[in-house]
Design a protein around this motif. Structure first.
Motif, PDB file in Angstrom:
ATOM      1  N   LEU A  38      44.381  53.992  22.313  1.00 16.42           N
ATOM      2  CA  LEU A  38      45.685  53.352  22.465  1.00 16.42           C
ATOM      3  C   LEU A  38      46.145  53.492  23.907  1.00 16.42           C
ATOM      4  N   PRO A  39      47.004  52.583  24.375  1.00 17.73           N
ATOM      5  CA  PRO A  39      47.459  52.647  25.765  1.00 17.73           C
ATOM      6  C   PRO A  39      48.432  53.796  25.996  1.00 17.73           C
ATOM      7  N   LYS A  40      48.348  54.400  27.167  1.00 12.44           N
ATOM      8  CA  LYS A  40      49.269  55.469  27.556  1.00 12.44           C
ATOM      9  C   LYS A  40      50.369  54.955  28.477  1.00 12.44           C
ATOM     10  N   ILE A  41      50.193  53.798  29.096  1.00 15.03           N
ATOM     11  CA  ILE A  41      51.208  53.228  29.980  1.00 15.03           C
ATOM     12  C   ILE A  41      52.021  52.237  29.164  1.00 15.03           C
ATOM     13  N   LEU A  42      53.295  52.549  28.974  1.00 13.91           N
ATOM     14  CA  LEU A  42      54.138  51.735  28.108  1.00 13.91           C
ATOM     15  C   LEU A  42      55.293  51.072  28.851  1.00 13.91           C
ATOM     16  N   HIS A  43      55.426  51.392  30.143  1.00 13.24           N
ATOM     17  CA  HIS A  43      56.482  50.791  30.966  1.00 13.24           C
ATOM     18  C   HIS A  43      55.841  49.841  31.975  1.00 13.24           C
ATOM     19  N   PRO A  44      56.536  48.792  32.349  1.00 11.25           N
ATOM     20  CA  PRO A  44      55.966  47.816  33.285  1.00 11.25           C
ATOM     21  C   PRO A  44      55.434  48.455  34.570  1.00 11.25           C
ATOM     22  N   ASP A  45      54.274  47.948  35.018  1.00 13.03           N
ATOM     23  CA  ASP A  45      53.670  48.443  36.250  1.00 13.03           C
ATOM     24  C   ASP A  45      53.887  47.477  37.407  1.00 13.03           C
ATOM     25  N   ARG A  46      54.533  46.392  37.132  1.00 13.83           N
ATOM     26  CA  ARG A  46      54.900  45.445  38.184  1.00 13.83           C
ATOM     27  C   ARG A  46      56.250  44.855  37.817  1.00 13.83           C
ATOM     28  N   THR A  47      57.228  45.076  38.667  1.00 13.80           N
ATOM     29  CA  THR A  47      58.582  44.620  38.345  1.00 13.80           C
ATOM     30  C   THR A  47      59.168  43.705  39.408  1.00 13.80           C
ATOM     31  N   ILE A  48      58.410  43.423  40.461  1.00 17.16           N
ATOM     32  CA  ILE A  48      58.917  42.597  41.555  1.00 17.16           C
ATOM     33  C   ILE A  48      59.049  41.135  41.134  1.00 17.16           C
ATOM     34  N   THR A  49      58.129  40.663  40.314  1.00 18.64           N
ATOM     35  CA  THR A  49      58.161  39.265  39.887  1.00 18.64           C
ATOM     36  C   THR A  49      59.302  39.051  38.898  1.00 18.64           C
ATOM     37  N   THR A  50      59.497  37.822  38.495  1.00 22.64           N
ATOM     38  CA  THR A  50      60.590  37.510  37.572  1.00 22.64           C
ATOM     39  C   THR A  50      60.348  38.076  36.181  1.00 22.64           C
ATOM     40  N   THR A  51      59.094  38.310  35.835  1.00 24.39           N
ATOM     41  CA  THR A  51      58.757  38.864  34.524  1.00 24.39           C
ATOM     42  C   THR A  51      57.994  40.166  34.696  1.00 24.39           C
ATOM     43  N   PRO A  52      58.495  41.283  34.168  1.00 24.10           N
ATOM     44  CA  PRO A  52      57.769  42.552  34.264  1.00 24.10           C
ATOM     45  C   PRO A  52      56.443  42.482  33.498  1.00 24.10           C
ATOM     46  N   THR A  53      55.430  43.169  33.995  1.00 27.80           N
ATOM     47  CA  THR A  53      54.121  43.146  33.349  1.00 27.80           C
ATOM     48  C   THR A  53      53.577  44.559  33.167  1.00 27.80           C
ATOM     49  N   ILE A  54      52.709  44.683  32.185  1.00 29.33           N
ATOM     50  CA  ILE A  54      51.899  45.889  32.024  1.00 29.33           C
ATOM     51  C   ILE A  54      50.457  45.392  31.996  1.00 29.33           C
ATOM     52  N   ILE A  55      49.824  45.310  33.165  1.00 25.27           N
ATOM     53  CA  ILE A  55      48.453  44.795  33.236  1.00 25.27           C
ATOM     54  C   ILE A  55      47.451  45.880  33.619  1.00 25.27           C
ATOM     55  N   ASP A  56      47.923  46.986  34.175  1.00 24.59           N
ATOM     56  CA  ASP A  56      47.071  48.126  34.499  1.00 24.59           C
ATOM     57  C   ASP A  56      47.347  49.183  33.437  1.00 24.59           C
ATOM     58  N   ASN A  57      46.293  49.814  32.925  1.00 25.42           N
ATOM     59  CA  ASN A  57      46.558  50.760  31.856  1.00 25.42           C
ATOM     60  C   ASN A  57      45.494  51.829  31.761  1.00 25.42           C
ATOM     61  N   ILE A  58      45.780  52.816  30.926  1.00 25.79           N
ATOM     62  CA  ILE A  58      44.870  53.905  30.604  1.00 25.79           C
ATOM     63  C   ILE A  58      44.853  54.003  29.084  1.00 25.79           C
ATOM     64  N   PHE A  59      43.697  53.753  28.498  1.00 28.80           N
ATOM     65  CA  PHE A  59      43.537  53.867  27.053  1.00 28.80           C
ATOM     66  C   PHE A  59      42.808  55.163  26.747  1.00 28.80           C
TER      67      PHE A  59
END
Length: 91
Positions: A38-59
Motif C-alpha cells: 500500500l502507498p505510504k505517501i498520502l499527501h500531494p507531492d506537487r502543489t504548484i499546478t492548479t491540481t495537486p497530485t500524488i505521482i511519486d510514492n513509496i509502496f
C-alpha cells in the motif's frame, strides 16, 4: 509475520487522487495492493499546478513496524521529495 519486507519507490506518474475516475490508475493501484503493498505517501507531492497530485510514492507491505512517511518541503523544485523512516528494534 512478514517474511520479506518490500519497498517499491518511484515516480510512477499515477495520480492516486484520481483512482475513482481513471481506470488505468485504478488497475495500477489494484496490482500493487494485490501483492500486499500500500502507498505510504498520502499527501500531494506537487502543489504548484492548479491540481495537486500524488505521482511519486513509496509502496510497502510493512505494517508491523512504526513507520513515519511524508514529503520533504523545499523550494528547490515544484515536486516534493518523499521519505520513509522505519523504527525497528535493535538486535
Amino acid at each position: 509475520m512478514i517474511l520479506s519486507q518490500i519497498y517499491i519507490t518511484g515516480d510512477f506518474n499515477i495520480y492516486l487522487l484520481k483512482l475513482e475516475t481513471n481506470e488505468k490508475y485504478k488497475k495500477f493501484y489494484d496490482l500493487m495492493s494485490s501483492f500486499g503493498t500500500l502507498p505510504k505517501i498520502l499527501h500531494p507531492d506537487r502543489t504548484i499546478t492548479t491540481t495537486p497530485t500524488i505521482i511519486d510514492n513509496i509502496f510497502t507491505n510493512n505494517f508491523m513496524n512504526e513507520i513515519t512517511s511524508g514529503n520533504i518541503i523545499t523550494d528547490f523544485s515544484d515536486h516534493l521529495s518523499q521519505f520513509v523512516s522505519i523504527n525497528r528494534e535493535k538486535n
